[in-house]
Design a protein around this motif. Structure first.
Motif, PDB file in Angstrom:
ATOM      1  N   ILE A 244       4.808 -11.218  -0.448  1.00  0.00           N
ATOM      2  CA  ILE A 244       4.622 -10.407   0.760  1.00  0.00           C
ATOM      3  C   ILE A 244       5.209  -9.013   0.575  1.00  0.00           C
ATOM      4  CG2 ILE A 244       5.229 -10.191   3.208  1.00  0.00           C
ATOM      5  CD1 ILE A 244       5.230 -13.284   3.324  1.00  0.00           C
ATOM      6  N   ALA A 245       6.426  -8.955   0.020  1.00  0.00           N
ATOM      7  CA  ALA A 245       7.087  -7.661  -0.187  1.00  0.00           C
ATOM      8  C   ALA A 245       6.287  -6.776  -1.137  1.00  0.00           C
ATOM      9  CB  ALA A 245       8.499  -7.875  -0.725  1.00  0.00           C
ATOM     10  N   GLU A 246       5.780  -7.349  -2.230  1.00  0.00           N
ATOM     11  CA  GLU A 246       4.997  -6.571  -3.197  1.00  0.00           C
ATOM     12  C   GLU A 246       3.717  -6.044  -2.568  1.00  0.00           C
ATOM     13  OE1 GLU A 246       4.428  -9.099  -6.551  1.00  0.00           O
ATOM     14  OE2 GLU A 246       6.475  -8.825  -7.314  1.00  0.00           O
ATOM     15  N   ALA A 247       3.113  -6.827  -1.675  1.00  0.00           N
ATOM     16  CA  ALA A 247       1.896  -6.386  -0.977  1.00  0.00           C
ATOM     17  C   ALA A 247       2.206  -5.211  -0.051  1.00  0.00           C
ATOM     18  CB  ALA A 247       1.290  -7.539  -0.187  1.00  0.00           C
ATOM     19  N   ILE A 248       3.322  -5.288   0.643  1.00  0.00           N
ATOM     20  CA  ILE A 248       3.731  -4.203   1.545  1.00  0.00           C
ATOM     21  C   ILE A 248       4.004  -2.924   0.763  1.00  0.00           C
ATOM     22  CG2 ILE A 248       5.581  -3.418   3.084  1.00  0.00           C
ATOM     23  CD1 ILE A 248       5.779  -6.345   4.075  1.00  0.00           C
ATOM     24  N   ILE A 249       4.685  -3.057  -0.366  1.00  0.00           N
ATOM     25  CA  ILE A 249       4.988  -1.897  -1.214  1.00  0.00           C
ATOM     26  C   ILE A 249       3.704  -1.285  -1.757  1.00  0.00           C
ATOM     27  CG2 ILE A 249       6.081  -1.176  -3.375  1.00  0.00           C
ATOM     28  CD1 ILE A 249       8.160  -3.496  -2.730  1.00  0.00           C
ATOM     29  N   SER A 250       2.767  -2.144  -2.166  1.00  0.00           N
ATOM     30  CA  SER A 250       1.475  -1.669  -2.666  1.00  0.00           C
ATOM     31  C   SER A 250       0.716  -0.916  -1.570  1.00  0.00           C
ATOM     32  CB  SER A 250       0.632  -2.849  -3.163  1.00  0.00           C
ATOM     33  OG  SER A 250      -0.667  -2.438  -3.505  1.00  0.00           O
ATOM     34  N   TYR A 251       0.756  -1.445  -0.347  1.00  0.00           N
ATOM     35  CA  TYR A 251       0.105  -0.792   0.789  1.00  0.00           C
ATOM     36  C   TYR A 251       0.733   0.574   1.042  1.00  0.00           C
ATOM     37  CZ  TYR A 251      -1.232   0.164   5.641  1.00  0.00           C
ATOM     38  OH  TYR A 251      -1.697   0.765   6.778  1.00  0.00           O
ATOM     39  N   LYS A 252       2.045   0.623   1.005  1.00  0.00           N
ATOM     40  CA  LYS A 252       2.749   1.888   1.247  1.00  0.00           C
ATOM     41  C   LYS A 252       2.363   2.930   0.204  1.00  0.00           C
ATOM     42  CE  LYS A 252       6.627   4.660   1.042  1.00  0.00           C
ATOM     43  NZ  LYS A 252       7.147   5.504  -0.038  1.00  0.00           N
ATOM     44  N   TYR A 253       2.323   2.542  -1.062  1.00  0.00           N
ATOM     45  CA  TYR A 253       1.971   3.471  -2.133  1.00  0.00           C
ATOM     46  C   TYR A 253       0.535   3.962  -2.004  1.00  0.00           C
ATOM     47  CZ  TYR A 253       6.298   2.537  -4.706  1.00  0.00           C
ATOM     48  OH  TYR A 253       7.609   2.453  -5.100  1.00  0.00           O
ATOM     49  N   GLU A 254      -0.383   3.047  -1.637  1.00  0.00           N
ATOM     50  CA  GLU A 254      -1.789   3.439  -1.545  1.00  0.00           C
ATOM     51  C   GLU A 254      -2.043   4.421  -0.410  1.00  0.00           C
ATOM     52  OE1 GLU A 254      -6.260   1.586  -0.710  1.00  0.00           O
ATOM     53  OE2 GLU A 254      -4.666   0.270  -1.437  1.00  0.00           O
ATOM     54  N   PHE A 255      -1.434   4.178   0.739  1.00  0.00           N
ATOM     55  CA  PHE A 255      -1.728   4.998   1.908  1.00  0.00           C
ATOM     56  C   PHE A 255      -0.750   6.148   2.142  1.00  0.00           C
ATOM     57  CE2 PHE A 255      -4.042   1.100   2.755  1.00  0.00           C
ATOM     58  CZ  PHE A 255      -5.248   1.577   3.243  1.00  0.00           C
ATOM     59  N   PHE A 256       0.451   6.051   1.569  1.00  0.00           N
ATOM     60  CA  PHE A 256       1.455   7.094   1.828  1.00  0.00           C
ATOM     61  C   PHE A 256       2.101   7.656   0.564  1.00  0.00           C
ATOM     62  CE2 PHE A 256       1.263   4.392   5.588  1.00  0.00           C
ATOM     63  CZ  PHE A 256       1.093   5.323   6.594  1.00  0.00           C
ATOM     64  N   GLY A 257       1.740   7.127  -0.600  1.00  0.00           N
ATOM     65  CA  GLY A 257       2.331   7.618  -1.834  1.00  0.00           C
ATOM     66  C   GLY A 257       3.706   7.024  -2.074  1.00  0.00           C
ATOM     67  N   ASP A 258       4.394   7.531  -3.101  1.00  0.00           N
ATOM     68  CA  ASP A 258       5.692   6.947  -3.471  1.00  0.00           C
ATOM     69  C   ASP A 258       6.869   7.737  -2.912  1.00  0.00           C
ATOM     70  OD1 ASP A 258       5.458   9.193  -4.966  1.00  0.00           O
ATOM     71  OD2 ASP A 258       5.691   8.222  -6.923  1.00  0.00           O
ATOM     72  N   GLY A 259       6.580   8.724  -2.059  1.00  0.00           N
ATOM     73  CA  GLY A 259       7.665   9.515  -1.470  1.00  0.00           C
ATOM     74  C   GLY A 259       7.912   9.135  -0.030  1.00  0.00           C
ATOM     75  N   GLY A 260       8.455  10.094   0.727  1.00  0.00           N
ATOM     76  CA  GLY A 260       8.743   9.853   2.131  1.00  0.00           C
ATOM     77  C   GLY A 260       7.483   9.935   2.980  1.00  0.00           C
ATOM     78  N   VAL A 261       7.641   9.625   4.241  1.00  0.00           N
ATOM     79  CA  VAL A 261       6.498   9.568   5.166  1.00  0.00           C
ATOM     80  C   VAL A 261       6.789  10.425   6.380  1.00  0.00           C
ATOM     81  CG1 VAL A 261       5.163   8.067   6.675  1.00  0.00           C
ATOM     82  CG2 VAL A 261       5.867   7.256   4.429  1.00  0.00           C
ATOM     83  N   GLU A 262       5.843  11.242   6.749  1.00  0.00           N
ATOM     84  CA  GLU A 262       5.931  12.011   7.996  1.00  0.00           C
ATOM     85  C   GLU A 262       4.693  11.683   8.816  1.00  0.00           C
ATOM     86  OE1 GLU A 262       8.170  13.773   9.350  1.00  0.00           O
ATOM     87  OE2 GLU A 262       9.608  14.080   7.735  1.00  0.00           O
ATOM     88  N   THR A 263       4.853  10.929   9.872  1.00  0.00           N
ATOM     89  CA  THR A 263       3.712  10.501  10.680  1.00  0.00           C
ATOM     90  C   THR A 263       3.391  11.536  11.745  1.00  0.00           C
ATOM     91  OG1 THR A 263       4.294   8.194  10.345  1.00  0.00           O
ATOM     92  CG2 THR A 263       2.821   8.682  12.172  1.00  0.00           C
ATOM     93  N   SER A 264       2.124  11.929  11.817  1.00  0.00           N
ATOM     94  CA  SER A 264       1.688  12.869  12.845  1.00  0.00           C
ATOM     95  C   SER A 264       0.797  12.139  13.833  1.00  0.00           C
ATOM     96  CB  SER A 264       0.917  14.028  12.199  1.00  0.00           C
ATOM     97  OG  SER A 264      -0.229  13.546  11.535  1.00  0.00           O
TER      98      SER A 264
END
Length: 378
Positions: A244-264
């Motif tokens: 589950i954790a690896e899937a979440i990390i993969s999702y984060k990288y695909e949609f937000f990259g490997d850096g920080g996130v700024e949601t608008s």
């Protein structure tokens, strides 16, 4: 003089720490983890295997893995054996402005041979087995005080009654499916340990109230003697949590990259302050989404959604040209791009994200009809 200097130093240090904390939080990818059931709500119980305990153990393990990654903020609906209302579980995620909501459960069936994982997204699929799963989990609300008033007359024994309620899942459905698919793909890698059952749709109340991409995971059947023991074991829980954790990390990288996130755009906490507007009006399209006679797959990007109508001018969309909109369920959805090339669509998605639309996501149409990204790619 000494006291004054000491206070000044302490004040300066406090301001610096607040600034650092504020900066780090604003850039975190926020994940709300929800351990199903709790306290007097045991969930399914078979041969000493208790769903509420297994779900909590897996959630804590998932959280520990995620917390070891940078720019990752984990919010828990519960970390101990307590009872939390379904709507409050979702609102914990809403108030935190989480990027995703992941609810973790165990499955059960009178047929003790039933096995395998299932990852659900919010939807109105009327397949009997899916409705039965929703019915089982939604029944929790009967343990809540004044649930009939709180849930506006929703009948947990008839999930179909949710069809008449305003649903905001369309705004997040594609991203929810992407996250669910990644989770099931990771479960598939566990091989013979656990059979993955795929992505499904069902009307779960806890998902209905969360305003972000969200999934509900049935990690396996505790009613199955073999699978139940796996779920109840330390090794089994570690394997499931890692998947589950690896899937979440993969999702984060695909949609937000490997850096920080700024949601608008409109945040879940802002949506939460308003009562959802009921309505099932026929969609009104302005500017055109896609011609009905167009063949093949077309990808577009949903930039944002709002209850307010915005003029389709580049200055209102960070300079983006040819933005269109669709009006569905009293919500204006703003779309950009038009391509039959999936790789080109992903490049356009990166383009709009670079302009500040971090919550933007891909949607697809096939032969003039809206379909999942996976179906369009096929």
């Amino acid at each position: 003089m000494y006291i004054s200097k000491k206070i000044k130093i302490a004040f300066t240090f406090l301001i610096a720490m607040i600034a650092i904390d504020s900066y780090s939080q604003s850039n975190d990818f926020k994940v709300t983890l929800d351990a199903g059931h709790g306290a007097h709500d045991f969930g399914a119980v078979y041969s000493g295997r208790v769903e509420k305990n297994i779900a909590l153990a897996i959630v804590l393990k998932v959280g520990k893995i995620l917390e070891s990654y940078p720019n990752m903020d984990v919010i828990y609906t519960r970390k101990t054996d307590v009872f939390i209302d379904l709507v409050e579980r979702a609102n914990i995620a809403n108030r935190a402005d989480s990027h995703i909501f992941v609810s973790i459960h165990c499955n059960a069936n009178k047929n003790t041979a039933a096995d395998g994982t299932e990852t659900y997204v919010m939807g109105m699929n009327k397949i009997a087995s899916n409705l039965e799963a929703a019915k089982k989990e939604n029944a929790v609300i009967t343990l809540e005080k004044d649930y009939k008033q709180k849930y506006e007359g929703f009948d947990p024994n008839s999930p179909e009654t949710m069809i008449g309620m305003t649903l905001m899942q369309e705004e997040y459905l594609e991203n929810s499916i992407s996250l669910a698919s990644k989770i099931e793909d990771k479960f598939a890698l566990l091989g013979k340990k656990l059979r993955h059952g795929g992505v499904k749709q069902a009307p779960f109340m806890v998902l209905h109230k969360a305003y972000m991409p969200r999934v509900l995971i049935e990690t396996g059947f505790i009613s199955n003697p073999t699978e139940g023991e796996l779920l109840n074991s330390e090794d089994g829980q570690n394997d499931i949590a890692r998947a589950i954790a690896e899937a979440i990390i993969s999702y984060k990288y695909e949609f937000f990259g490997d850096g920080g996130v700024e949601t608008s755009g409109e945040k879940p906490s802002q949506i939460l302050k308003e009562n959802p507007v009921k309505g099932t009006e026929t969609p009104e399209v302005n500017g055109g989404i896609i011609k009905k006679d167009t063949l093949g797959s077309i990808f577009k990007i949903q930039l944002s959604a709002s209850k307010k109508k915005i003029a389709l001018e580049p200055k209102n969309f960070k300079g983006l040209q040819n933005v269109t909109l669709v009006y569905e369920d009293n919500i204006y959805k703003y779309l950009y791009g038009d391509t039959s090339d999936y790789e080109n669509a992903k490049n356009k998605l990166n383009e709009v994200k670079s302009k500040g639309y971090d919550s933007a996501f891909l949607i697809a149409f096939k032969n003039g009809k809206k379909v999942s990204i996976q179906e369009a790619i096929k």
